[in-house]
Write a protein that holds these residues in place. Structure first.
Motif, PDB file in Angstrom:
ATOM      1  N   ASN A 134     -13.492   3.854   3.259  1.00  0.00           N
ATOM      2  CA  ASN A 134     -12.072   4.195   3.373  1.00  0.00           C
ATOM      3  C   ASN A 134     -11.821   5.539   4.054  1.00  0.00           C
ATOM      4  N   ASN A 164      -7.262  -3.406  -6.633  1.00  0.00           N
ATOM      5  CA  ASN A 164      -8.206  -2.688  -5.766  1.00  0.00           C
ATOM      6  C   ASN A 164      -9.066  -1.656  -6.472  1.00  0.00           C
ATOM      7  N   GLU A 198      -2.141  -2.107  -3.775  1.00  0.00           N
ATOM      8  CA  GLU A 198      -3.500  -2.086  -3.225  1.00  0.00           C
ATOM      9  C   GLU A 198      -3.910  -0.718  -2.695  1.00  0.00           C
ATOM     10  N   ASP A 199      -3.370   0.328  -3.273  1.00  0.00           N
ATOM     11  CA  ASP A 199      -3.766   1.682  -2.865  1.00  0.00           C
ATOM     12  C   ASP A 199      -5.240   1.906  -3.191  1.00  0.00           C
ATOM     13  N   ASP A 200      -5.870   2.742  -2.397  1.00  0.00           N
ATOM     14  CA  ASP A 200      -7.252   3.109  -2.702  1.00  0.00           C
ATOM     15  C   ASP A 200      -7.320   4.163  -3.788  1.00  0.00           C
ATOM     16  N   HIS A 201      -6.303   4.998  -3.900  1.00  0.00           N
ATOM     17  CA  HIS A 201      -6.297   5.996  -4.971  1.00  0.00           C
ATOM     18  C   HIS A 201      -4.857   6.267  -5.386  1.00  0.00           C
ATOM     19  N   CYS A 217      -8.234   8.713   0.758  1.00  0.00           N
ATOM     20  CA  CYS A 217      -8.852   8.972  -0.543  1.00  0.00           C
ATOM     21  C   CYS A 217      -9.710  10.241  -0.422  1.00  0.00           C
ATOM     22  N   HIS A 233       0.887  -1.166   0.000  1.00  0.00           N
ATOM     23  CA  HIS A 233       0.000   0.000   0.000  1.00  0.00           C
ATOM     24  C   HIS A 233       0.925   1.215   0.000  1.00  0.00           C
ATOM     25  N   ARG A 235      -2.197   6.002   1.665  1.00  0.00           N
ATOM     26  CA  ARG A 235      -3.399   5.799   2.487  1.00  0.00           C
ATOM     27  C   ARG A 235      -4.293   7.028   2.327  1.00  0.00           C
ATOM     28  N   CYS A 273     -18.200   3.436   0.057  1.00  0.00           N
ATOM     29  CA  CYS A 273     -16.836   3.204   0.544  1.00  0.00           C
ATOM     30  C   CYS A 273     -16.652   3.735   1.969  1.00  0.00           C
TER      31      CYS A 273
END
Length: 552
Positions: free
Chosen positions: A246, A310, A281-284, A237, A232, A235, A244
């Protein structure tokens, strides 16, 4: 100062009852490296006054084994036995239960109860997306859990380990919440590590990497020996997609590793643990496009295959990014499209994406040799049947290499959960049904039984009946995807039928005939699969020797 002994426990994140009941739509989730706990481990080992001893018990592993072996009858008592045994042998002074999603709620109190019964002196805390967002409910329904951490746990847990009086710390620290704190009206707040380079490199040797070696979404490599590992690199987003959670866990301000740190981390994975497949696996990942390009450029030098499982922001893809993906070794990305309706995207999800962009982006990636999977979410309040039809049209028109079609879940911490609670949209159910193959939302335009059926039929239509690679003559790729499904679900009639067509395409007539016989046997002996085959026009077309056609 005495050495703290911390036992981290990960409760199951899927529902064993679905496999007991032979639920057709139930699929085992991807088993991912417990990255968050490894991060805690690395931080605590480096930043506590006295480095704690740490052990990890992931209950998803015995549950996966039980499901695979068809031996789930005693699994709940087996969980109790495993937790009790680990507590007796490790003798933790502190137990941390880490849970992400609603479905894990069922197990929290059972785990805490066993710990408390075995070693009453153990301080029991919980963290992760579920307890963090639902701290009131968890503390009310789980009497053996002492406190909950809000958001990321590196700094709050370090402070707890180093505290002389832990009770005082739990009540005074902004990120910890206890029953006393709830009663006093305390609202816990985040304490983030602002610079992710401050977290030491993770020790992946803490877990058995063989237990987490099947997360890859690119099934063209299923038969190859590999070592998958996840990273990752950021962290948080900035977006507020309705489903979501997150932002509730990591915040809306994105924090990231430096490019140099990403390169060093991946190089170490390769040299020490034999990494061959890197899962970012980053969210953005594209929150800072210049940084993203720099990361891809340094990864290109390390010669590993890369996937983004992801969900990647579609709008960020252009020719330069597609080329950088290719040079970096990216074989497959999952695109976070979510819906084929601009109305749903803009008015319901609040996602900055125009459907008209999607096909060009997928074709752009394909020109550079990068496969596109897609995430779709059905059943959001306000989504109407015509919007779902638009989604199906999009999937059939664009030609993704695989579509992951989910039912919307009101995850604790998401805006969707708030909306559903306020409007009374969550139908009577328990948290065990909060999995992405089940719909628990009844709202305008959304009938949960219909949503579950639509999601499954859309999956059969897009991934099997009208599979892009099959229709495009990419038979070798199609064979690998269908063989993967057939191996996991031997009674999946559509996988065998599609496999027969793919084998036929490459002239493997004996294998095609064998797959055909398997398909015919299943639909002849299983009324449910027979009904699906009729519904999708497989039987009539098959008997007439025309292949298959329209379905939904």
């Amino acid at each position: 100062m005495a050495t703290e002994r911390i036992l981290f426990i990960i409760p199951p994140y899927f529902n064993v009852d679905d496999y007991r009941a032979d639920n057709r739509s139930s699929v085992l989730p991807p088993f991912t490296i417990p990255y968050g706990i490894l991060s805690l481990h690395a931080y605590l080992a480096d930043r506590c006054s006295v480095s704690p001893e740490i052990d990890i018990l992931d209950l998803n592993l015995p549950l996966r084994q039980a499901v695979t072996e068809g031996d789930t009858d005693r699994i709940l008592s087996r969980f109790d036995e495993l937790v009790a045994e680990r507590v007796r042998t490790f003798r933790p002074t502190l137990a941390g239960i880490s849970a992400l999603f609603n479905v894990s709620f069922r197990y929290l109190q059972d785990i805490a109860r066993v710990i408390q019964a075995q070693l009453p002196s153990t301080l029991i805390v919980a963290g992760g997306g579920l307890p963090s967002a639902a701290f009131r409910e968890v503390l009310e329904l789980c009497p053996d859990i002492d406190a909950i951490c809000k958001g990321e746990g590196e700094i709050p847990l370090r402070d707890l380990v180093d505290a002389g009086d832990k009770s005082v710390l739990l009540n005074e620290h902004p990120s910890w919440i206890t029953r006393e704190g709830v009663a006093a009206g305390k609202i816990p707040s985040h304490t983030f590590v602002q610079d992710l380079d401050d977290i030491p490199m993770l020790d992946y040797g803490t877990v058995d990497l063989d237990d987490y070696n099947a997360r890859s979404i690119d099934k063209r490599y299923s038969d190859e020996k590999k070592r998958e590992m996840a990273v990752h690199t950021s962290r948080g987003c900035p977006f507020l997609c309705v489903f979501c959670s997150n932002p509730a866990l990591h915040g809306r301000q994105v924090r990231a590793m430096s490019v140099e740190r990403v390169a060093a981390e991946v190089r170490r994975m390769k040299e020490r643990w034999g990494l061959t497949v890197l899962l970012i696996e980053d969210d953005h990942f594209f929150f800072d496009k210049s940084r993203a390009k720099a990361v891809l450029r340094v990864l290109a030098q390390l010669q590993v295959r890369i996937e983004f499982p992801n969900g990647v922001a579609v709008y960020a893809i252009d020719e330069e990014i597609a080329e950088l993906f290719s040079r970096a070794g990216v074989s497959t990305v999952a695109l976070a499209v979510e819906s084929g309706s601009d109305y749903v995207l803009n008015k319901i999800i609040k996602k900055p994406l125009k459907i008209g962009l999607v096909k060009d982006k997928v074709e752009m990636l394909r020109r550079h040799g990068v496969q596109s999977h897609v995430f779709i979410v059905l059943g959001l309040p306000g989504e109407m049947p015509e919007h779902r039809r638009q989604t199906l049209d999009l999937l059939l028109d664009v030609g993704f290499d695989w579509a992951h079609i989910f039912c919307a879940i009101p995850i604790f911490g998401s805006r969707l959960h708030e909306i559903c609670v306020e409007q009374g949209y969550i139908r009577e159910s328990n948290f065990l049904d909060h999995v992405n193959t089940k719909s628990v939302i009844r709202a305008p335009g959304v009938d949960p039984e219909q949503i579950e059926d639509t999601a499954y039929q859309m999956n059969l239509s897009v991934n099997f009946v009208h599979n892009y690679n099959l229709a495009s003559g990419n038979y070798e790729t199609a064979i690998k995807y269908f063989r993967n499904v057939a191996a996991k679900y031997p009674e999946h009639a559509f996988a065998h039928q599609a496999l027969a067509r793919a084998y036929g395409g490459v002239g493997e007539q004996d294998l095609a005939a064998r797959a055909t016989r398997r398909f015919e046997h299943i639909v002849a002996s299983d009324p449910w699969w027979h009904e699906q085959a009729v519904r999708h026009g497989l039987l009539a077309d098959y008997e007439a020797g025309r292949g298959v056609s329209n379905a939904l």
